[in-house]
Every structure is written in C-alpha cells, then in structure tokens.
Design an enzyme around this catalytic site. Sequence first.
Site, PDB file in Angstrom:
ATOM      1  N   ASP A  13       0.810  -1.222   0.000  1.00  0.00           N
ATOM      2  CA  ASP A  13       0.000   0.000   0.000  1.00  0.00           C
ATOM      3  C   ASP A  13       0.845   1.275   0.000  1.00  0.00           C
ATOM      4  OD1 ASP A  13      -2.244  -1.711   0.274  1.00  0.00           O
ATOM      5  OD2 ASP A  13      -1.887  -1.777   2.431  1.00  0.00           O
ATOM      6  N   LYS A  16       2.148   2.231  -5.019  1.00  0.00           N
ATOM      7  CA  LYS A  16       2.813   1.724  -6.227  1.00  0.00           C
ATOM      8  C   LYS A  16       1.971   1.956  -7.474  1.00  0.00           C
ATOM      9  CE  LYS A  16       3.204  -2.357  -4.395  1.00  0.00           C
ATOM     10  NZ  LYS A  16       2.827  -2.100  -3.005  1.00  0.00           N
ATOM     11  N   GLY A  40      -4.020  -4.050  -4.326  1.00  0.00           N
ATOM     12  CA  GLY A  40      -4.990  -3.014  -4.654  1.00  0.00           C
ATOM     13  C   GLY A  40      -4.233  -1.756  -5.023  1.00  0.00           C
ATOM     14  N   HIS A  41      -4.199  -1.459  -6.310  1.00  0.00           N
ATOM     15  CA  HIS A  41      -3.445  -0.289  -6.763  1.00  0.00           C
ATOM     16  C   HIS A  41      -4.420   0.803  -7.201  1.00  0.00           C
ATOM     17  CE1 HIS A  41       0.300  -2.993  -7.621  1.00  0.00           C
ATOM     18  NE2 HIS A  41       0.043  -2.848  -6.350  1.00  0.00           N
ATOM     19  N   GLN A 221       2.240  -5.966  -3.201  1.00  0.00           N
ATOM     20  CA  GLN A 221       2.534  -6.044  -1.761  1.00  0.00           C
ATOM     21  C   GLN A 221       3.825  -5.263  -1.445  1.00  0.00           C
ATOM     22  OE1 GLN A 221       1.642  -9.360  -3.347  1.00  0.00           O
ATOM     23  NE2 GLN A 221      -0.372  -8.516  -3.008  1.00  0.00           N
TER      24      GLN A 221
HETATM   25  P1  IMP Z   1      -2.718 -12.785   1.404  1.00  0.00           P
HETATM   26  O1  IMP Z   1      -1.749 -12.235   0.419  1.00  0.00           O
HETATM   27  O2  IMP Z   1      -4.158 -12.506   1.045  1.00  0.00           O
HETATM   28  O3  IMP Z   1      -2.489 -14.250   1.687  1.00  0.00           O
HETATM   29  O4  IMP Z   1      -2.490 -12.032   2.810  1.00  0.00           O
HETATM   30  C1  IMP Z   1      -1.288 -12.207   3.571  1.00  0.00           C
HETATM   31  C2  IMP Z   1      -0.899 -10.902   4.263  1.00  0.00           C
HETATM   32  O5  IMP Z   1      -0.492  -9.965   3.275  1.00  0.00           O
HETATM   33  C3  IMP Z   1      -2.033 -10.226   5.031  1.00  0.00           C
HETATM   34  O6  IMP Z   1      -1.479  -9.566   6.156  1.00  0.00           O
HETATM   35  C4  IMP Z   1      -2.563  -9.201   4.060  1.00  0.00           C
HETATM   36  O7  IMP Z   1      -3.191  -8.117   4.712  1.00  0.00           O
HETATM   37  C5  IMP Z   1      -1.268  -8.771   3.380  1.00  0.00           C
HETATM   38  N1  IMP Z   1      -1.456  -8.261   2.020  1.00  0.00           N
HETATM   39  C6  IMP Z   1      -1.672  -8.966   0.896  1.00  0.00           C
HETATM   40  N2  IMP Z   1      -1.746  -8.161  -0.163  1.00  0.00           N
HETATM   41  C7  IMP Z   1      -1.561  -6.918   0.277  1.00  0.00           C
HETATM   42  C8  IMP Z   1      -1.501  -5.629  -0.362  1.00  0.00           C
HETATM   43  O8  IMP Z   1      -1.612  -5.493  -1.582  1.00  0.00           O
HETATM   44  N3  IMP Z   1      -1.278  -4.571   0.466  1.00  0.00           N
HETATM   45  C9  IMP Z   1      -1.106  -4.702   1.799  1.00  0.00           C
HETATM   46  N4  IMP Z   1      -1.146  -5.861   2.430  1.00  0.00           N
HETATM   47  C10 IMP Z   1      -1.375  -6.970   1.677  1.00  0.00           C
END
Ligand code: IMP
Length: 421
Positions: A13, A16, A40-41, A221
């Site tokens: 977040d 990017k 989420g971009h 991420q």
């Molecule tokens: P997952 O990727 O859905 O398995 O989530 C694993 C961890 O990564 C969790 O803490 C999510 O909140 C975090 N996470 C996954 N994608 C994002 C992102 O795009 N931004 C921020 N946190 C993320």
Amino acid sequence: MSVTVLIGAQWGDEGKGKVSCYLSQGARITARYSGGHNAGHTVIISGKKFKLHLIPSGVFYPETLAVLGNGMVIDPEALFEEIRALQESGYPCENIRISPFAHLIFPFHREIDVLMEKARGKNAIGTTRKGIGPAYADKAERTGIRVCDLLDKDRFNEKLRLNLEIKKERFSGLNGVLDIQLYTNFSERYVEKLIPYISDTSKIIQDAIRLDLPIICEGAQGMMLDLDFGTYPFVTSSAVTAGAVAVGLGIPPREVKKVIGIAKAYATRVGAGNFPTEEKDGVGVFLREHGNEYGTTTGRPRRCGWSDGLILKYGKKINGYSGLIITKLDVLTGLEEIKFCEAYQYKGGIFKEFPYDPAVFQEAVPVYRSFKGWDKEISHIRQRKDLPRACQEYLEFIEDYTETPIDLISVGEDRDQVIQS
Ligand code: IMP
C-alpha cells in the site's frame, strides 16, 4: 535503461499504483510478476479514480502492453470484473497480455483461505481471503491449474478432477465448493474470453529488451510481506523482492537495470504481525484519516505509524534500490513533530539493522529521531526546493540514512501530483 523494477519498501500500500502509472507513460511494457487480486493499486487520472487489482497500470496507455506474468495467480472472475470496469470507463483493454503459465484461482481456493484462517485462530494472518495462499500452495504441490490448461477442455477437466479429489480428502467441511458439477462450464465460460489475451509474455518482454524499450515491472505487496525475507508467517505467499522479476516474468536477472523502492513518508500495515512503529491513537488516527488509510481490496482500516528506517535499509540490501520514491508526503502536513525509527531497542541492546530473530522484532522498541513538522499545504508544489524547510530536512535525512537518493516525491492522490527530485 530498459528494465525498471518498482518494489514496495514497507508492508504494501505504498502507492505503487500511482507511481507505476506515472512512470509507465512512454513505457513499452508494464508487467506484474507476482501476487494476485490481493493487491490493490489505486490510480487517479484527471480526478477519476481507478482501482486495479490484477492489471498493471500500463493498461491506461494504448502503446503500452499490460502484462500479467507467469508468477501471478489469477482469479478469472476478478479479472473480467476489472476488465469490465475499465472498458466501461473507455479503456478497451486490448493491450492486456496474460502468461499461459500463470496459475488460476478457483472459488474453492477462496473457501480454503477462509477455513485456514479460522483454523489458525489467534495466530490468523489476516489474509485478504482471496485464495492467494491456497493457489500458490497448489502450484508448489504441482496440482495447480494454469491459464494454458483452459485451452484443452479434457486436460482442464482431468486436472480439476484430481485437484478436487485431493481437496475432498483434506477439507471435509468444504463439500459445497468441491463439487465438480460446479465447474463443468468453467473452461467454456472463461476460455473464449481469455484466448485473446493469452500470449508468450516472456518472449514479448525479451523482444522489448532486445530493442532496449522501457519496461516497468510493477511489484505487488511490499518487501516486508515477502515469503522469504518478510515477517514470516505474517506475509503473503509469493516472492515480492526484485529477484522475483526473473522468475515471475522470465527476465534474465542481468537485464534488470534499475530497482526503485517505494515508501510512504510514514508506515502502514494491514493484517496481523508486529509493527514496532505503530501508533494506535493520536498520530495513528491522524494518519489514517488524513491519508485515507483503508484497504483498496478489503476496505479494512490500515494500522498506521512512523517510518521504520531499519526496514528501508534491509530492503535496500535485499533489492539493491538505486533510488527511493517517497509517497504521501502531504499527509504529514499539520503534524507538529515527525518521527523516524533509526534503531530498535531489545533487552538493553540496540539493533541498527533489521534483526533475523523474530523474537527481537516481536518485542523491538523503536528508537526515534525527531523532526519538526510543517503546516503549509504542499500538494501543489512541483519542485523540491519549494517544499517547507522542515520537510526538506526530513527528506534529506532519509537519503543520508538509507544512502539512497530520492528520485520522486508524491504529494497528492492524482497521478501528476509529483515532484521530480
Ligand atoms: P494474502 O496475500 O491474502 O495471503 O495475505 C497475507 C498478508 O499480506 C495479510 O497480512 C494481508 O493483509 C497482506 N497483504 C496482501 N496483499 C496486500 C496488499 O496489496 N497490500 C497490503 N497488504 C497486503
């Protein structure tokens, strides 16, 4: 400089989407190399807001190809929803190219994600519940189903049957989504729509490299959510770091010429896992409200706090940042004091580098350097020298501390609210 990689330098977040959209102007390719619609971009172009989850931001430029690489996991439902929304806004999406080797996410992956989180109880990761982890688990287990499998109905059905049989053995509570009848039309439903987008993406990229055309690799991420180097197990299920570009797109590592770390002027985290510089009240609430820190994908309020220098330095070592981009600097306007963590204190000892022992990170107490704040609005400023002096001092410190130049500063939501540094 043909291949540039953009890496989130914190916990995701970092902005990017906006940065990638800005830098993709004139690029031949913008490519995603890992993750799925957990990302989420947010991109705002001339006041209009777009939320991208799977599609890289090059989609907004007709001369740029928007590549979804083999390292990704793709939920076709989410993909076509995103394409539909873009097309409704006047972006035809004819420039999207999808790797045949990317893995598919099915409804049962999402259900397993939820089930696993429940089973973890108080140790839940706080995943986005999009099925990311279970889809990557199938990939590693070699039962995953890929985009190219949709091209052969018999092969697709056989792979799906085997996958569902294995899942039935393991997840007795999941019968509803494990019924093969549910998926009888799956390949028919998606294959016709997907075919126009499927391409040999690594070849497309290598051809562009040969011609020295600009390529932007859009990380998803953030560094600290990396499966290997992040705060495991509170991480995502894919590699996030610059090295993942080679595997997730088929780019020879030596072709990567530039790696840029993107960090907010403060820090945020969603989901579970320690966050030493988190501010639960006062400043934390200020940052959340001023920075609109609510998840683009899940809507969850983000945890907010001060910037953590150890993480920036750690990310530089792993990724080799040649430059930094600092985002959301304008959100700090109005704070009297700004803090930056330059060390951790743990059981009487001082750590100046990110500790490998999770126990240290778990109980680390941040050691802060304090900076004067500013109250002058900065969103309209386009030259670094015009920023308030206190603001410049904060940026200069970050450059000295990380031994990395700041290439770009973002001072507002819109794609063009930036300062070239
Ligand atoms: P997952 O990727 O859905 O398995 O989530 C694993 C961890 O990564 C969790 O803490 C999510 O909140 C975090 N996470 C996954 N994608 C994002 C992102 O795009 N931004 C921020 N946190 C993320």
